[in-house]
Enzyme design. Sequence first.
Site, PDB file in Angstrom:
ATOM      1  N   CYS A  30       0.830  -1.210   0.000  1.00  0.00           N
ATOM      2  CA  CYS A  30       0.000   0.000   0.000  1.00  0.00           C
ATOM      3  C   CYS A  30       0.864   1.260   0.000  1.00  0.00           C
ATOM      4  CB  CYS A  30      -0.910  -0.046   1.226  1.00  0.00           C
ATOM      5  SG  CYS A  30      -1.772   1.487   1.600  1.00  0.00           S
ATOM      6  N   CYS A  33       0.099   3.752   2.767  1.00  0.00           N
ATOM      7  CA  CYS A  33       0.556   3.184   4.042  1.00  0.00           C
ATOM      8  C   CYS A  33       2.047   3.448   4.236  1.00  0.00           C
ATOM      9  CB  CYS A  33       0.309   1.675   4.088  1.00  0.00           C
ATOM     10  SG  CYS A  33      -1.407   1.186   3.957  1.00  0.00           S
TER      11      CYS A  33
END
Length: 123
Positions: A30, A33
């Site tokens: 991600c 993230c």
Amino acid sequence: MATVELTKENFKQKVDASDITVLDFWAPWCGPCKMFGPTFESVSENHPDILFGKVNTEQQQELGAHFNIRSIPTLMVIRENVLLYSEAGALPKPALEELIGQIRAVDMQEVHAEVAKMQAAEA
């Protein structure tokens, strides 16, 4: 305190032992993230009394399912075993610091009284 990796094996013990827990649900693939990770780590160093836990949703699918994680990153804050905040998306450092200040300011006696009322109504 640096961030702590939380798993289904240590989650309850770590969260129960902490007055305030800030959770970052993330995954290695991600992009947002990865961008949020250093912010989360930096803010954790400013609050040694708070547990900052990272939950890798790839490895900890049961925890992700338990908390109904539908997108990542998702940030959650638990205080005295009550979920006070849950929102998908990364926060900038000033917003995360402000959120922590708001969480610290919550009157937990009122929260626990409200939770007790809701539980009594459901029973």
